[in-house]
Scaffold this motif. Structure first.
Motif, PDB file in Angstrom:
ATOM      1  N   ASP A  87      44.344  48.703  32.870  1.00  0.00           N
ATOM      2  CA  ASP A  87      45.299  49.570  33.556  1.00  0.00           C
ATOM      3  C   ASP A  87      44.804  51.016  33.563  1.00  0.00           C
ATOM      4  O   ASP A  87      44.895  51.725  34.574  1.00  0.00           O
ATOM      5  CB  ASP A  87      46.656  49.478  32.857  1.00  0.00           C
ATOM      6  N   LYS A 141      54.082  36.501  30.618  1.00  0.00           N
ATOM      7  CA  LYS A 141      55.353  37.198  30.860  1.00  0.00           C
ATOM      8  C   LYS A 141      55.648  38.214  29.765  1.00  0.00           C
ATOM      9  O   LYS A 141      56.262  39.265  30.021  1.00  0.00           O
ATOM     10  CB  LYS A 141      56.477  36.169  30.957  1.00  0.00           C
ATOM     11  N   VAL A 185      54.162  41.697  30.672  1.00  0.00           N
ATOM     12  CA  VAL A 185      54.815  42.353  31.802  1.00  0.00           C
ATOM     13  C   VAL A 185      56.183  42.895  31.384  1.00  0.00           C
ATOM     14  O   VAL A 185      56.591  43.988  31.800  1.00  0.00           O
ATOM     15  CB  VAL A 185      54.961  41.368  32.979  1.00  0.00           C
ATOM     16  N   HIS A 224      47.942  44.318  38.070  1.00  0.00           N
ATOM     17  CA  HIS A 224      48.760  43.129  38.259  1.00  0.00           C
ATOM     18  C   HIS A 224      48.231  42.009  37.358  1.00  0.00           C
ATOM     19  O   HIS A 224      47.062  41.633  37.459  1.00  0.00           O
ATOM     20  CB  HIS A 224      48.736  42.690  39.725  1.00  0.00           C
ATOM     21  N   VAL A 225      49.076  41.519  36.475  1.00  0.00           N
ATOM     22  CA  VAL A 225      48.704  40.449  35.558  1.00  0.00           C
ATOM     23  C   VAL A 225      48.968  39.115  36.249  1.00  0.00           C
ATOM     24  O   VAL A 225      50.065  38.875  36.766  1.00  0.00           O
ATOM     25  CB  VAL A 225      49.499  40.542  34.241  1.00  0.00           C
ATOM     26  N   VAL A 226      47.955  38.251  36.256  1.00  0.00           N
ATOM     27  CA  VAL A 226      48.029  36.999  37.016  1.00  0.00           C
ATOM     28  C   VAL A 226      47.575  35.843  36.135  1.00  0.00           C
ATOM     29  O   VAL A 226      46.519  35.927  35.504  1.00  0.00           O
ATOM     30  CB  VAL A 226      47.119  37.074  38.265  1.00  0.00           C
ATOM     31  N   HIS A 247      52.648  41.828  43.347  1.00  0.00           N
ATOM     32  CA  HIS A 247      53.515  41.312  42.294  1.00  0.00           C
ATOM     33  C   HIS A 247      52.684  40.763  41.134  1.00  0.00           C
ATOM     34  O   HIS A 247      51.505  40.445  41.278  1.00  0.00           O
ATOM     35  CB  HIS A 247      54.407  40.189  42.846  1.00  0.00           C
ATOM     36  N   HIS A 248      53.294  40.663  39.961  1.00  0.00           N
ATOM     37  CA  HIS A 248      52.689  39.969  38.834  1.00  0.00           C
ATOM     38  C   HIS A 248      52.926  38.471  39.028  1.00  0.00           C
ATOM     39  O   HIS A 248      53.997  38.053  39.481  1.00  0.00           O
ATOM     40  CB  HIS A 248      53.338  40.397  37.512  1.00  0.00           C
ATOM     41  N   GLU A 249      51.919  37.682  38.683  1.00  0.00           N
ATOM     42  CA  GLU A 249      52.082  36.232  38.719  1.00  0.00           C
ATOM     43  C   GLU A 249      52.088  35.728  37.272  1.00  0.00           C
ATOM     44  O   GLU A 249      51.056  35.388  36.707  1.00  0.00           O
ATOM     45  CB  GLU A 249      50.950  35.570  39.493  1.00  0.00           C
ATOM     46  N   VAL A 250      53.255  35.747  36.684  1.00  0.00           N
ATOM     47  CA  VAL A 250      53.396  35.351  35.285  1.00  0.00           C
ATOM     48  C   VAL A 250      54.594  34.410  35.168  1.00  0.00           C
ATOM     49  O   VAL A 250      55.389  34.260  36.095  1.00  0.00           O
ATOM     50  CB  VAL A 250      53.602  36.573  34.362  1.00  0.00           C
TER      51      VAL A 250
END
Length: 644
Positions: free
Chosen positions: A415, A438, A441, A450-452, A618-621
């Protein structure tokens, strides 16, 4: 204002040479080329003679020179390997790299037999001893011999190399021979050995003059042989390194020194501007021959300085982890040749296993996440970082907080430096560990990166492997993130899903997520016996051989379990872990991802790259959005990813 490096790159673009030499030229190929890796049997006679004379001969054998040739050849290989390891330690040298390009599979394959010259020089060195074995009676050390060796090198080898090198750049010799050496896109210590048979015959003369000359005047010694040859290799490797290792302050303090020793930057310029910087080790001869590139010292200062200098931040990071001690050695800075192939246990790795174990313990105690590999895709820099934790640790309750702390530090670092997408590998997004990412985030709501977890594409890959006419599947790991998404998607397709789970509560919760008309397609089972008539199994948890015996003959096992299950059944077929082939325009990729084939990455890795290319914000968590499964799959195909 343009930097020196940008000016050099412009020169390269303006003067790009078409490497279309003729491989049929005399003395182009090596005599033992058809032997492949069996070429090392050429050392057999040396070993056999030394062992025989040691066992059956006198204590002081006249064939000790056989031993010295084998030892010296081995040490030369070690020197090159250590330089290669240093060159690939991106986590240490990323701010000192000369070329920002990565070494791809093509260059690795072309340079595979870089050590042919060591065999050649061993055979050439044996000739005088075969003629007269008593010729090998040298003292261990003679100071006068060392001085004369240096004088022969400076007075004969350096100018002779300079003249021969310029000759090799003439139109005829370059097109017939020298183009091969310059075909390597990125300098590497092994690049120095990547040349034709003729060129290395000439190099035998260069390296042989000081040794033969000193010996003929009666000052030869064992230390002179070892010292000169190993120093010669050391400097050749240094010059072909892609990392600037010579501090520019040395030349500011001792200005004359820059004419006596070259640098990686100096030789890098020759590979880009091939009309300049021809010297062996001493730029003095370029000054005398008026072929020194004027930007050499400025570019060296630029590469050698760390003041205010930072490596380019990647736009995408794949946060990987170790699997076990053996696979931890499947990295370019150990053996780049092995890392360029799918991982498999090799005998050559066994001797260094204890050392790897020691390093692992140190990493557990001290290390943070470090950079492992990088490549480029459509102008975007993609990197792989590694958390120094291994498979079994993720299942130790007391290790949970420490692992999450390291993952969090990696996310915060990404980041801070401006990474756009960080994708979590396999166990780094374990549900029990952090809820599929999750946790981070929620804890860090102001993240720009973005955390994926990439599981959306993983699920899509598995689902697209299943034939459209399948009416029933058996699913283990059915209540995991992937298992839940797969079950719900198949239920929408009106495929009957036998969900293996002991938890009625978790099964019911998933079943209620399905549309009312599709809920009957989700069936809870508690034993493997329930699938004895089902020929499509999807494995989301480790399945033992005895549990696989319940599958009927002809069953196909799909899987998303790490590590993959043992392929026990000979009458059944097995899919590999969900993966996708990278687009054809990826550049600088030279390492395989664990057991994957070249250019293939795990689906979660590919999912993160697709997230970046699509520019999703978006974050994908957490839980997988079943409504996005087709969307992500179509996006991957549109960007050139291919199913395996």
């Amino acid at each position: 204002m343009k930097t020196q490096k940008q000016e050099i790159k412009k020169d390269v673009d303006d003067q790009r040479v078409s490497f279309s030499g003729k491989m049929g030229a005399p003395l182009f190929t090596w005599p033992w080329q058809n032997l492949g890796s069996y070429k090392y049997i050429l050392f057999g006679p040396f070993l056999a003679e030394f062992m025989y004379s040691t066992i059956y001969g006198n204590k002081k054998s006249e064939y000790d020179w056989c031993m010295h040739i084998v030892i010296l050849s081995s040490l030369r290989g070690v020197v090159h390997q250590l330089w290669s390891s240093c060159d690939y330690m991106l986590f240490v040298n990323r701010n000192h790299r000369i070329s920002r390009e990565g070494i791809d599979f093509e260059q690795i394959d072309n340079e595979w037999h870089w050590d042919n010259f060591i065999i050649l020089q061993a055979l050439v060195a044996s000739i005088p001893f075969l003629i007269n074995p008593s010729f090998a009676n040298f003292p261990i050390w003679q100071t006068t011999g060392i001085v004369f060796c240096l004088l022969f090198h400076i007075g004969i080898s350096e100018p002779l190399y300079y003249w021969l090198h310029r000759m090799l750049h003439s139109s005829y010799f370059f097109q017939q021979y020298h183009w091969l050496h310059h075909s390597s896109k990125v300098n590497h210590p092994f690049t120095g050995g990547h040349a034709t048979f003729l060129e290395h015959l000439l190099l035998c003369v260069i390296i042989g003059v000081p040794i033969v000359g000193t010996t003929l005047i009666g000052y030869g010694s064992v230390i002179m042989f070892y010292g000169y040859i190993l120093a010669f290799d050391f400097l050749r490797c240094m010059g072909h390194s892609n990392v600037e290792v010579v501090p520019h302050h040395i030349f500011e303090t001792f200005p004359t020194l820059k004419y006596l020793i070259y640098t990686p930057t100096y030789h890098f310029i020759h590979h880009k501007d091939m009309k300049t910087n021809f010297c062996l080790f001493m730029p003095l001869f370029d000054v005398l021959g008026k072929t020194m590139n004027e930007t050499s010292w400025d570019l060296h200062k630029e590469n050698g300085s760390t003041k205010g200098k930072k490596a380019k931040a990647p736009e995408f990071v794949f946060l990987a982890h170790g699997v076990d001690i053996m696979s931890s050695m499947h990295v370019p800075f150990i053996f780049r040749s092995l890392s360029s192939l799918p991982f498999a246990t090799k005998l050559v790795l066994l001797p260094i296993w204890p050392f790897a174990l020691l390093v692992v313990f140190i990493m557990w105690a001290k290390s943070k996440t470090f950079l492992l590999t990088f490549c480029n895709l459509r102008g975007k820099l993609l990197q792989s970082w590694v958390v120094p934790r291994f498979g079994f640790m993720y299942f130790l309750p007391f290790a949970k907080d420490g692992i999450n702390k390291q993952i969090e530090e990696a996310i915060l670092t990404a980041d801070k430096i401006g990474v756009k997408v960080l994708s979590l590998a396999a166990l780094n997004k374990n549900e029990a560990l952090n809820g599929g990412g999750k946790l981070f985030v929620t804890k860090l709501p102001d993240l720009k990166v973005h955390v994926v977890h990439g599981n959306t594409l993983t699920a899509s890959v598995i689902l697209n492997e299943i034939p459209q006419d399948v009416k029933e599947v058996f699913l283990t790991g059915a209540t995991s993130k992937l298992g839940r998404a797969i079950a719900l998607y198949l239920a929408r397709r009106q495929v009957r899903v036998l969900m293996l789970t002991q938890s009625t509560e978790r099964f019911t919760s998933i079943q209620k997520e399905a549309p009312l008309q599709n809920q009957s397609f989700l069936v809870q089972v508690t034993k493997y016996q329930a699938a004895k008539h089902c020929k499509t199994w999807i494995l989301g948890k480790w399945t033992l051989p005895r549990e696989q015996t319940w599958a009927p003959p002809g069953t196909h096992f799909h899987q998303f379990v790490v590590p993959p299950v043992i392929e026990f059944r000979r009458d059944c077929t097995y899919s590999k872990l969900a993966a996708m082939k990278l687009p054809d325009d990826v550049q600088g990729l030279g390492a395989c991802e664990y057991t994957m084939e070249r250019g293939v990455v795990h689906a979660c890795h590919a999912g993160g790259i697709v997230h970046l290319l699509e520019g999703w914000s978006h974050h994908e968590v957490g839980a997988i959005d079943v409504d996005r499964l087709d969307l992500v799959w179509e996006a991957a195909l549109r960007h050139g990813f291919k199913p395996v």
